[in-house]
Design a protein around this motif. Structure first.
Motif: not given
Length: 107
Positions: A88-107
């Motif tokens: 459940e924790t891993m699902e929540l983290q994945e959901s949050m990553r998808k929701e906030f993609k615009e905040f992920s660092p540029e490569k």
């Protein structure tokens, strides 16, 4: 849903990976490998105690080592509730990553 702190999550993952070798020294080493940070014994025992209190891990003592004065080790295993909480924790983290993609660092 039982929320896990980051240390609890890392400890659960370490115990799962180590299987029957999940006692404090290897758990500490595996947690360091996973996180890239050095863990003190206290940083391992505190989350282990919390996880056991929540029913997410259980512990038992193995047979004493064969050397004179050998000690038993406390072996930890993840319970079904622990596996569910981790999933459940891993699902929540994945959901949050998808929701906030615009905040992920540029490569």
């Amino acid at each position: 849903m039982k929320f896990l702190s980051r240390p609890e999550e890392i400890i659960l993952l370490s115990v799962l990976k180590l299987k029957e070798d999940a006692y404090c020294v290897p758990i500490r080493k595996k947690a360091s490998e996973i996180s890239g940070k050095q863990w003190s014994f206290g940083a391992v025992y505190v989350p282990l105690h919390r996880l056991e209190k929540k029913g997410l891990v259980k512990s038992s003592f193995d047979d004493p080592t064969p050397v004179r004065g050998g000690r038993s080790r406390r072996i930890y295993t993840v319970t079904p509730a622990g596996k569910k909480a981790l999933a459940e924790t891993m699902e929540l983290q994945e959901s949050m990553r998808k929701e906030f993609k615009e905040f992920s660092p540029e490569k």
